[in-house]
Motif scaffolding. Structure first.
Motif, PDB file in Angstrom:
ATOM      1  N   VAL A  76      41.467  85.180  30.399  1.00 44.82           N
ATOM      2  CA  VAL A  76      42.877  85.579  30.360  1.00 44.82           C
ATOM      3  C   VAL A  76      43.146  86.624  28.878  1.00 44.82           C
ATOM      4  N   MET A  77      43.639  87.815  29.039  1.00 40.91           N
ATOM      5  CA  MET A  77      43.897  88.588  27.895  1.00 40.91           C
ATOM      6  C   MET A  77      45.445  88.958  27.862  1.00 40.91           C
ATOM      7  N   GLN A  78      45.781  88.688  26.518  1.00 40.97           N
ATOM      8  CA  GLN A  78      47.176  89.311  26.536  1.00 40.97           C
ATOM      9  C   GLN A  78      47.573  89.859  25.166  1.00 40.97           C
ATOM     10  N   LEU A  79      48.535  90.819  25.007  1.00 38.31           N
ATOM     11  CA  LEU A  79      48.712  91.397  23.685  1.00 38.31           C
ATOM     12  C   LEU A  79      49.888  90.561  22.837  1.00 38.31           C
ATOM     13  N   THR A  90      38.186  99.110  27.489  1.00 39.79           N
ATOM     14  CA  THR A  90      39.207  99.810  27.052  1.00 39.79           C
ATOM     15  C   THR A  90      40.320  99.430  27.769  1.00 39.79           C
ATOM     16  N   LEU A  91      41.667  99.418  27.180  1.00 45.16           N
ATOM     17  CA  LEU A  91      42.895  99.007  27.192  1.00 45.16           C
ATOM     18  C   LEU A  91      43.604 100.364  27.894  1.00 45.16           C
ATOM     19  N   GLN A  92      44.351 100.316  28.824  1.00 44.88           N
ATOM     20  CA  GLN A  92      45.344 101.505  28.815  1.00 44.88           C
ATOM     21  C   GLN A  92      46.577 100.700  29.514  1.00 44.88           C
ATOM     22  N   TYR A  93      47.854 101.501  29.441  1.00 46.38           N
ATOM     23  CA  TYR A  93      49.036 101.212  30.224  1.00 46.38           C
ATOM     24  C   TYR A  93      48.987 101.947  31.638  1.00 46.38           C
ATOM     25  N   LYS A  94      49.664 101.284  32.592  1.00 40.45           N
ATOM     26  CA  LYS A  94      49.739 101.851  33.976  1.00 40.45           C
ATOM     27  C   LYS A  94      50.039 103.297  34.068  1.00 40.45           C
ATOM     28  N   ASP A  95      50.409 103.990  32.931  1.00 37.83           N
ATOM     29  CA  ASP A  95      50.762 105.533  33.273  1.00 37.83           C
ATOM     30  C   ASP A  95      49.572 106.208  32.403  1.00 37.83           C
ATOM     31  N   SER A 121      52.307  91.471  21.302  1.00 33.93           N
ATOM     32  CA  SER A 121      53.606  92.246  21.378  1.00 33.93           C
ATOM     33  C   SER A 121      54.245  92.171  22.601  1.00 33.93           C
ATOM     34  N   VAL A 122      53.583  91.749  23.528  1.00 31.78           N
ATOM     35  CA  VAL A 122      54.198  91.582  25.017  1.00 31.78           C
ATOM     36  C   VAL A 122      53.544  89.941  25.736  1.00 31.78           C
ATOM     37  N   PRO A 123      54.015  89.012  25.083  1.00 35.81           N
ATOM     38  CA  PRO A 123      52.976  87.752  25.358  1.00 35.81           C
ATOM     39  C   PRO A 123      53.410  87.588  27.126  1.00 35.81           C
ATOM     40  N   GLY A 124      54.301  87.855  27.700  1.00 35.06           N
ATOM     41  CA  GLY A 124      54.543  87.703  29.091  1.00 35.06           C
ATOM     42  C   GLY A 124      53.626  88.289  30.001  1.00 35.06           C
ATOM     43  N   VAL A 125      52.835  89.237  29.449  1.00 30.97           N
ATOM     44  CA  VAL A 125      52.178  90.167  30.336  1.00 30.97           C
ATOM     45  C   VAL A 125      50.436  89.790  30.102  1.00 30.97           C
ATOM     46  N   THR A 126      49.744  89.520  31.144  1.00 32.62           N
ATOM     47  CA  THR A 126      48.344  89.206  30.858  1.00 32.62           C
ATOM     48  C   THR A 126      47.428  89.853  31.965  1.00 32.62           C
ATOM     49  N   LEU A 127      46.220  89.933  31.513  1.00 28.23           N
ATOM     50  CA  LEU A 127      45.145  90.235  32.267  1.00 28.23           C
ATOM     51  C   LEU A 127      44.126  89.486  32.581  1.00 28.23           C
ATOM     52  N   LEU A 168      47.059  97.558  32.021  1.00 29.65           N
ATOM     53  CA  LEU A 168      48.274  96.646  32.034  1.00 29.65           C
ATOM     54  C   LEU A 168      49.279  97.077  32.929  1.00 29.65           C
ATOM     55  N   PRO A 169      49.818  96.057  33.507  1.00 28.58           N
ATOM     56  CA  PRO A 169      51.022  96.455  34.771  1.00 28.58           C
ATOM     57  C   PRO A 169      52.294  96.927  34.076  1.00 28.58           C
ATOM     58  N   ILE A 170      52.308  97.522  32.792  1.00 27.79           N
ATOM     59  CA  ILE A 170      53.653  98.121  32.274  1.00 27.79           C
ATOM     60  C   ILE A 170      53.334  99.516  31.768  1.00 27.79           C
ATOM     61  N   THR A 171      54.229 100.212  31.320  1.00 28.17           N
ATOM     62  CA  THR A 171      54.022 101.522  30.716  1.00 28.17           C
ATOM     63  C   THR A 171      54.081 101.080  29.253  1.00 28.17           C
ATOM     64  N   ALA A 172      53.699 102.145  28.379  1.00 24.78           N
ATOM     65  CA  ALA A 172      54.103 102.069  26.787  1.00 24.78           C
ATOM     66  C   ALA A 172      55.399 102.117  26.682  1.00 24.78           C
ATOM     67  N   GLU A 173      56.483 102.655  27.462  1.00 24.46           N
ATOM     68  CA  GLU A 173      57.725 102.784  27.020  1.00 24.46           C
ATOM     69  C   GLU A 173      58.464 101.473  27.259  1.00 24.46           C
ATOM     70  N   GLU A 174      57.818 100.540  28.585  1.00 26.40           N
ATOM     71  CA  GLU A 174      58.205  99.504  28.904  1.00 26.40           C
ATOM     72  C   GLU A 174      57.815  98.163  27.697  1.00 26.40           C
ATOM     73  N   GLN A 175      56.677  98.633  27.015  1.00 20.67           N
ATOM     74  CA  GLN A 175      56.306  97.634  26.159  1.00 20.67           C
ATOM     75  C   GLN A 175      57.383  97.780  24.824  1.00 20.67           C
ATOM     76  N   TRP A 176      57.567  98.742  24.491  1.00 20.92           N
ATOM     77  CA  TRP A 176      58.565  99.043  23.375  1.00 20.92           C
ATOM     78  C   TRP A 176      59.817  98.466  23.609  1.00 20.92           C
ATOM     79  N   ASN A 177      60.472  98.750  24.983  1.00 21.16           N
ATOM     80  CA  ASN A 177      61.885  98.440  25.223  1.00 21.16           C
ATOM     81  C   ASN A 177      62.082  97.055  25.531  1.00 21.16           C
ATOM     82  N   SER A 178      60.885  96.170  25.728  1.00 25.03           N
ATOM     83  CA  SER A 178      60.774  94.864  26.015  1.00 25.03           C
ATOM     84  C   SER A 178      61.441  93.943  24.854  1.00 25.03           C
TER      85      SER A 178
END
Length: 388
Positions: free
Chosen positions: A347-350, A299-304, A352-358, A377-387
């Motif tokens: 290494v996993m990445q979305l 399961t994938l989740q944001y840091k929030d 929608s946010v290519p610079g963020v990896t797991l 993920l080391p970002i919040t859902a809001e940060e993803q959509w505002n990136s």
């Protein structure tokens, strides 16, 4: 239409003392289908005798009739120069939806009468075949019977023959000859460093070798049907190793299906359909599956703590730049399932946010369903959509 010439001393293989009483021979035959169940034929031939041998000729009329219930009748009337008139009659019966057949015939020229019965189960692997017959000639009775088991690694045949000669005066039996035979037939096939036991190879073959990771699970090659509620195959992998299809015909396409339905979840045998085009006396090697048998579940989740819902991404094996990344998708709860992975560091990445990896690691010797747990993920859902 056939015309032939045979010299005085010509001998086919197996004939040590040829007796070619004729030299030239001409034969002609014509047949016509009169209806879906009836056909007629006429024919004749002429032989030129050699030396002081007289010429010989013949002509014939034949009728073939297919009756209901799988019955087939053939009648042939013939006139020969030396033996006058004669007749050949045969009757065959193959019941519908049956693997059995019965055939009988009588030849008035050779005074030979025969009757045969044959049975064969569907397919040529893990099946049985049987036959029995009796022949009466002018001087003896011949009886025979055989049973054959066709296994994946060979064939076993048991047969018995009985010959009963007639006496010279009153037709009473003379010495009876009896012979029994037990025959084993197998083949050792070699291809691409692998060895397999097989049924006898007729011409070309295809060998199927499972990867070591799935060799303990049966994989069926070419489903043939069902017998006693069990599906049958032309070949099935087992503890003996690779299996072989030993009867491929050269220069004809052959489509083969692989049934890996008995593999555990996450295990993969590769392609399910293969098409072969063998050459003369050739062999083909097919490897089934690979060591990529991990079904990663996580399961994938944001840091929030918000689920990464309905997102697409990729997962790549570290240290193998030539390997193509696998694409995955998450559901509304952020859950993902990725097939055909092998142990190692990933290494996993979305997208929608290519610079963020797991980063994650699949343990050594992992196979089948493997839990990845909750990945954050080391970002919040809001940060993803505002990136950007």
């Amino acid at each position: 239409l056939l015309a032939s010439y045979r010299s005085e001393h010509f001998a086919p293989l197996g004939v040590l003392q040829p007796a070619n009483v004729s030299s030239y021979q001409v034969t002609a035959r014509y047949s016509q289908q009169w209806s879906p169940t009836v056909s007629l034929g006429v024919g004749g031939g002429y032989k030129v005798g050699r030396g002081d041998q007289r010429d010989d000729w013949n002509y014939s009329l034949s009728l073939n009739k297919r009756l209901s219930a799988g019955i087939h009748v053939n009648v042939s009337l013939q006139r020969r120069a030396i033996e006058s008139y004669g007749m050949f009659v045969s009757l065959g019966w193959t019941p519908r939806d049956s693997r059995q057949s019965v055939h009988g015939s009588h030849d008035s020229f050779s005074k030979t009468t025969r009757a045969d019965w044959n049975y064969a189960q569907e397919g040529r692997a893990q099946s049985m075949g049987a036959s029995a017959g009796i022949v009466r000639t002018q001087d003896r009775y011949d009886g025979s019977g055989s049973v054959t088991y066709y296994g994946g690694r060979g064939e076993v045949t048991a047969s018995h023959d009985v010959v009963t000669p007639f006496g010279n005066t009153d037709g009473s039996s003379n010495t009876i000859e009896s012979r029994s035979e037990l025959r084993f037939a197998s083949a050792m096939v070699y291809a691409d460093g692998h060895v397999a036991l097989s049924r006898p190879v007729s011409n070309s073959f295809a060998m199927f070798a499972p990867d070591p990771s799935i060799r303990d699970y049966p994989i069926g090659v070419n489903p043939q049907g069902r017998r006693s509620d069990e599906r049958t195959y032309e070949a099935t992998t087992d503890s003996w190793g690779p299996v072989v299809l030993p009867d491929l015909t050269p220069y004809l396409y052959r489509t083969v299906r692989v049934d890996a339905s008995r593999l555990p979840p996450g295990f993969d045998a590769g392609d399910s359909i293969y098409t072969f085009y063998p050459t003369y006396r050739s062999g083909t090697f097919v490897r089934l599956g690979s060591d990529a048998n991990v079904l990663l579940d996580g399961t994938l989740q944001y840091k929030d703590k918000t689920p990464v819902a309905l997102q697409a991404g990729s997962i790549s094996l570290v240290g193998q730049p030539g390997a193509a990344p696998e694409t995955f998708f998450t559901n509304r709860a952020g859950r993902f399932r990725i097939e055909k992975l092998k142990p190692g560091h990933y290494v996993m990445q979305l997208y929608s946010v290519p610079g963020v990896t797991l980063s994650l690691t699949i343990p050594e010797n992992a196979a089948g369903p493997t839990q990845a747990g909750i990945l954050t993920l080391p970002i919040t859902a809001e940060e993803q959509w505002n990136s950007p």
